[in-house]
Design a protein around this motif. Structure first.
Motif, short mmCIF file in Angstrom:
data_model
loop_
_atom_site.label_atom_id
_atom_site.label_comp_id
_atom_site.label_asym_id
_atom_site.label_seq_id
_atom_site.Cartn_x
_atom_site.Cartn_y
_atom_site.Cartn_z
N LYS A 1 -15.33 -8.10 -8.28
CA LYS A 1 -15.74 -7.24 -7.17
C LYS A 1 -14.70 -7.34 -6.04
N GLU A 2 -14.17 -8.55 -5.84
CA GLU A 2 -13.17 -8.76 -4.80
C GLU A 2 -11.90 -7.96 -5.09
N MET A 3 -11.49 -7.90 -6.34
CA MET A 3 -10.31 -7.12 -6.70
C MET A 3 -10.54 -5.64 -6.44
N GLU A 4 -11.73 -5.16 -6.79
CA GLU A 4 -12.06 -3.75 -6.55
C GLU A 4 -11.97 -3.44 -5.06
N GLU A 5 -12.51 -4.34 -4.25
CA GLU A 5 -12.53 -4.11 -2.80
C GLU A 5 -11.12 -4.23 -2.20
N ASP A 6 -10.38 -5.25 -2.62
CA ASP A 6 -9.05 -5.48 -2.05
C ASP A 6 -8.10 -4.33 -2.36
N TYR A 7 -8.18 -3.80 -3.58
CA TYR A 7 -7.25 -2.76 -4.00
C TYR A 7 -7.87 -1.36 -3.98
N LYS A 8 -9.10 -1.27 -3.47
CA LYS A 8 -9.83 0.00 -3.36
C LYS A 8 -9.90 0.73 -4.71
#
Length: 280
Positions: A15-22
């Motif tokens: 989820k963090e990767m999705e948020e960080d890289y939009k």
């Protein structure tokens, strides 16, 4: 260059990767007996794995529909959209994305939408997503960048080690008798993605032996990995993933090694205890 990346959930991301890289994810749906699981951020992965283990029946998967991709594209403010899918030889996800792209461009003719077939899944697809993020930050036209990404995909390597053969037996990929004998003999196969299709690479007795053999096999693809990334995704098997990482570090100089928990779709096919690796 402003752009947006959309992936299907065969791509193992946190989820963090999705948020960080939009990054926007379009979920698969997975049926176990009479219950449908949506492979999104709300999926109870432990409950899903237990249900899969306890069911005598094979799982059934449904790829995202064109409507699902279209809805995600409508969330994008950027005029450049990249869609990355699981291998087109393993799922209809790529075709759904193509249909959605064509419809979207009729409504938004000034946009540019590129659909990329990862020719892989799980860690292999994640690796391509990371390369997209890197290439899209470079100088050049978007068409030049897409060409570079497609060349990267063609040189991508994805391997699986299965702890359990249960799902292969349930899905009829191997005969039940042969599968039971393999389990009794502690056979743990290494599988490989070749041009988007999954095939047997090697059979070994014991998971640790397969880990060792796979770590050694990486050396066939080069000797200097300092500018390369290795992605390891696992199905509730963090210790095995760390063990493999340790073996790899003893042999090679990967610039980066990333360990991730598999999402629902990858977990459904790699099965409990399995690991998938991707590198270029």
């Amino acid at each position: 260059m402003d752009y947006r990346l959309i992936v299907d959930t065969a791509c193992d991301l946190t989820k963090e990767m999705e948020e960080d890289y939009k990054i926007l994810s379009v979920p698969f749906k997975i049926d176990i007996d009479e219950r449908e699981y949506v492979d999104d951020e709300n999926l109870d992965i432990d409950g899903f794995l237990n249900a899969m283990k306890n069911s005598p029946n094979p799982i059934r998967t449904s790829c995202p529909a064109p409507f699902d991709y279209l809805e995600k594209m409508k969330e994008c403010e950027e005029e450049i959209i990249l869609i990355l899918t699981i291998s087109s030889k393993l799922s209809g996800s790529y075709n759904s994305a193509i249909v959605a792209r064509d419809e979207y461009l009729e409504e938004c003719p000034n946009s540019k939408v590129f659909v990329l077939d990862s020719k892989s899944a799980a860690a292999g697809e994640t690796l391509v997503a990371l390369e997209i993020l890197s290439v899209m930050s470079e100088e050049g036209t978007v068409e030049e960048k897409i060409e570079k990404i497609e060349k990267y995909i063609d040189n991508n390597h994805t391997f699986f080690i299965l702890e359990s053969l249960d799902n292969l037996i349930k899905n009829g990929r191997i005969k039940k008798t042969a599968g039971l004998i393999a389990n009794v003999l502690n056979i743990r196969p290494i599988m490989v993605a070749e041009d988007g299709e999954i095939s047997l690479y090697e059979m070994n007795r014991g998971f640790k032996k397969s880990l060792t053999k796979l770590a050694t096999a990486i050396g066939k693809f080069g000797d200097d990995f300092s500018n390369r990334t290795l992605v390891i995704s696992h199905v509730d098997a963090i210790e095995k993933a760390k063990d493999f990482e340790k073996r790899v570090k003893e042999l090679y100089n990967f610039g980066k090694i990333l360990i991730l928990q598999s999402r629902g779709l990858s977990s459904g096919y790699a099965d409990n205890g399995g690991i998938v690796i991707g590198f270029n």
